[in-house]
Scaffold this motif. Structure first.
Motif, PDB file in Angstrom:
ATOM      1  N   PHE A  50      51.928  43.703  -4.478  1.00  0.00           N
ATOM      2  CA  PHE A  50      52.677  42.706  -3.706  1.00  0.00           C
ATOM      3  C   PHE A  50      52.318  41.313  -4.199  1.00  0.00           C
ATOM      4  O   PHE A  50      53.203  40.476  -4.418  1.00  0.00           O
ATOM      5  CB  PHE A  50      52.358  42.896  -2.221  1.00  0.00           C
ATOM      6  CG  PHE A  50      53.033  41.935  -1.279  1.00  0.00           C
ATOM      7  CD1 PHE A  50      54.336  41.527  -1.463  1.00  0.00           C
ATOM      8  CD2 PHE A  50      52.351  41.471  -0.171  1.00  0.00           C
ATOM      9  CE1 PHE A  50      54.954  40.653  -0.565  1.00  0.00           C
ATOM     10  CE2 PHE A  50      52.948  40.600   0.729  1.00  0.00           C
ATOM     11  CZ  PHE A  50      54.254  40.187   0.527  1.00  0.00           C
ATOM     12  N   MET A  51      51.029  41.052  -4.396  1.00  0.00           N
ATOM     13  CA  MET A  51      50.571  39.750  -4.887  1.00  0.00           C
ATOM     14  C   MET A  51      51.183  39.430  -6.248  1.00  0.00           C
ATOM     15  O   MET A  51      51.691  38.335  -6.463  1.00  0.00           O
ATOM     16  CB  MET A  51      49.043  39.737  -4.963  1.00  0.00           C
ATOM     17  CG  MET A  51      48.464  38.473  -5.556  1.00  0.00           C
ATOM     18  SD  MET A  51      48.739  37.040  -4.503  1.00  0.00           S
ATOM     19  CE  MET A  51      47.397  36.001  -5.031  1.00  0.00           C
ATOM     20  N   SER A  52      51.144  40.383  -7.152  1.00  0.00           N
ATOM     21  CA  SER A  52      51.705  40.167  -8.482  1.00  0.00           C
ATOM     22  C   SER A  52      53.182  39.804  -8.410  1.00  0.00           C
ATOM     23  O   SER A  52      53.624  38.827  -9.023  1.00  0.00           O
ATOM     24  CB  SER A  52      51.512  41.425  -9.333  1.00  0.00           C
ATOM     25  OG  SER A  52      52.171  41.293 -10.573  1.00  0.00           O
ATOM     26  N   ASP A  53      53.948  40.565  -7.635  1.00  0.00           N
ATOM     27  CA  ASP A  53      55.386  40.329  -7.570  1.00  0.00           C
ATOM     28  C   ASP A  53      55.739  39.055  -6.808  1.00  0.00           C
ATOM     29  O   ASP A  53      56.661  38.337  -7.197  1.00  0.00           O
ATOM     30  CB  ASP A  53      56.089  41.541  -6.958  1.00  0.00           C
ATOM     31  CG  ASP A  53      56.124  42.728  -7.912  1.00  0.00           C
ATOM     32  OD1 ASP A  53      56.002  42.522  -9.147  1.00  0.00           O
ATOM     33  OD2 ASP A  53      56.258  43.864  -7.436  1.00  0.00           O
ATOM     34  N   ILE A  97      48.028  30.806   2.138  1.00  0.00           N
ATOM     35  CA  ILE A  97      48.892  31.921   2.503  1.00  0.00           C
ATOM     36  C   ILE A  97      48.118  33.200   2.187  1.00  0.00           C
ATOM     37  O   ILE A  97      47.777  33.454   1.030  1.00  0.00           O
ATOM     38  CB  ILE A  97      50.225  31.913   1.733  1.00  0.00           C
ATOM     39  CG1 ILE A  97      50.961  30.594   1.934  1.00  0.00           C
ATOM     40  CG2 ILE A  97      51.099  33.099   2.190  1.00  0.00           C
ATOM     41  CD1 ILE A  97      52.194  30.433   1.050  1.00  0.00           C
ATOM     42  N   ILE A  98      47.832  33.974   3.220  1.00  0.00           N
ATOM     43  CA  ILE A  98      47.163  35.258   3.041  1.00  0.00           C
ATOM     44  C   ILE A  98      48.212  36.270   2.600  1.00  0.00           C
ATOM     45  O   ILE A  98      49.260  36.403   3.234  1.00  0.00           O
ATOM     46  CB  ILE A  98      46.508  35.738   4.349  1.00  0.00           C
ATOM     47  CG1 ILE A  98      45.464  34.732   4.839  1.00  0.00           C
ATOM     48  CG2 ILE A  98      45.889  37.131   4.153  1.00  0.00           C
ATOM     49  CD1 ILE A  98      44.984  35.000   6.264  1.00  0.00           C
ATOM     50  N   ALA A 127      51.438  36.401   4.874  1.00  0.00           N
ATOM     51  CA  ALA A 127      52.540  37.123   4.232  1.00  0.00           C
ATOM     52  C   ALA A 127      52.097  38.575   4.133  1.00  0.00           C
ATOM     53  O   ALA A 127      51.136  38.881   3.427  1.00  0.00           O
ATOM     54  CB  ALA A 127      52.835  36.553   2.849  1.00  0.00           C
ATOM     55  N   SER A 128      52.768  39.441   4.859  1.00  0.00           N
ATOM     56  CA  SER A 128      52.424  40.861   4.829  1.00  0.00           C
ATOM     57  C   SER A 128      53.643  41.669   4.414  1.00  0.00           C
ATOM     58  O   SER A 128      54.735  41.463   4.958  1.00  0.00           O
ATOM     59  CB  SER A 128      51.931  41.334   6.197  1.00  0.00           C
ATOM     60  OG  SER A 128      51.534  42.688   6.139  1.00  0.00           O
ATOM     61  N   LEU A 129      53.448  42.567   3.483  1.00  0.00           N
ATOM     62  CA  LEU A 129      54.540  43.424   3.060  1.00  0.00           C
ATOM     63  C   LEU A 129      55.016  44.293   4.214  1.00  0.00           C
ATOM     64  O   LEU A 129      56.209  44.432   4.443  1.00  0.00           O
ATOM     65  CB  LEU A 129      54.101  44.310   1.884  1.00  0.00           C
ATOM     66  CG  LEU A 129      55.168  45.256   1.363  1.00  0.00           C
ATOM     67  CD1 LEU A 129      56.325  44.480   0.742  1.00  0.00           C
ATOM     68  CD2 LEU A 129      54.571  46.242   0.372  1.00  0.00           C
ATOM     69  N   LEU A 145      57.234  38.287   6.467  1.00  0.00           N
ATOM     70  CA  LEU A 145      57.110  39.726   6.671  1.00  0.00           C
ATOM     71  C   LEU A 145      58.154  40.478   5.854  1.00  0.00           C
ATOM     72  O   LEU A 145      59.343  40.181   5.931  1.00  0.00           O
ATOM     73  CB  LEU A 145      57.288  40.063   8.161  1.00  0.00           C
ATOM     74  CG  LEU A 145      57.238  41.545   8.515  1.00  0.00           C
ATOM     75  CD1 LEU A 145      55.906  42.173   8.114  1.00  0.00           C
ATOM     76  CD2 LEU A 145      57.495  41.733   9.997  1.00  0.00           C
ATOM     77  N   GLY A 146      57.661  41.460   5.102  1.00  0.00           N
ATOM     78  CA  GLY A 146      58.563  42.289   4.317  1.00  0.00           C
ATOM     79  C   GLY A 146      59.333  43.268   5.181  1.00  0.00           C
ATOM     80  O   GLY A 146      60.552  43.173   5.309  1.00  0.00           O
TER      81      GLY A 146
END
Length: 185
Positions: A50-53, A97-98, A127-129, A145-146
């Motif tokens: 998620f972080m990478s994208d 941003i977490i 920021a949570s997927l 939120l994803g």
């Protein structure tokens, strides 16, 4: 269907759906932080994909750091949070941003928010997927939120089962089906 160790998993959220939503979140962050340089704090290990994208979807100057906390054993949250790897940068006066893979009980996130507040940042957003609203036990505001998901166990896109499945490009949910072989009568 896939098998990881002793469990079976069925497709849940496709790679295309994940990437589309991550790009939307990146666009929201671009808009909200225009003219700023937020620091992204990725929670290892699960958030690495998620972080990478999301980093690729953000066109702002950003700082990046990582923390590692743990609260899971097998497929269940233990309710006890351990810090395994700490911050490596000064967050004083910065917008943070977490980046998290999943918030279920919220205990890990509450623990991390408490740690980060001691660093005197200007702001902290999450920021949570994924979010499991029915499992949530803490009062948290997740700005980016994803997907909201039911209280089920998922693997893939960084999330694991006993150290395996993180490299799957999509998300899979645990299923009770025990065999790939279905005989017809």
């Amino acid at each position: 269907m896939i098998k990881i160790k002793d469990l079976f998993f069925a497709p849940f959220i496709t790679e295309a759906q994940l990437l589309s939503r991550v790009n939307e979140l990146g666009a929201e962050i671009n808009e909200d932080y225009r003219g700023k340089s937020p620091v992204l704090v990725a929670v290892l290990n699960g958030s690495f994909m998620f972080m990478s994208d999301i980093c690729k979807a953000i066109d702002l100057p950003i700082g990046i750091t990582f923390v590692k906390i743990a609260s899971y054993s097998g497929t269940q949250s233990t309710g006890k949070v351990r810090s395994l790897l700490g911050l490596e940068c000064d967050l004083s006066g910065k917008d943070v941003i977490i980046i998290e893979d999943i918030v279920d009980t919220g205990k890990s996130m509450a623990y991390l928010l408490d740690l980060l507040e001691r660093e005197n940042p200007r702001s902290v957003e999450i920021a949570s997927l994924l979010l499991k609203p029915t499992a949530l036990q803490e009062n948290l505001r997740i700005r980016y939120l994803g997907f909201e998901i039911p209280d089920l166990f998922v693997v893939g896109y960084g999330l694991d089962y006993s150290g395996q499945g993180r490299n799957l490009r999509a998300l899979y949910q645990k299923t009770e089906i025990q065999s790939f072989n279905h005989k017809k009568n």
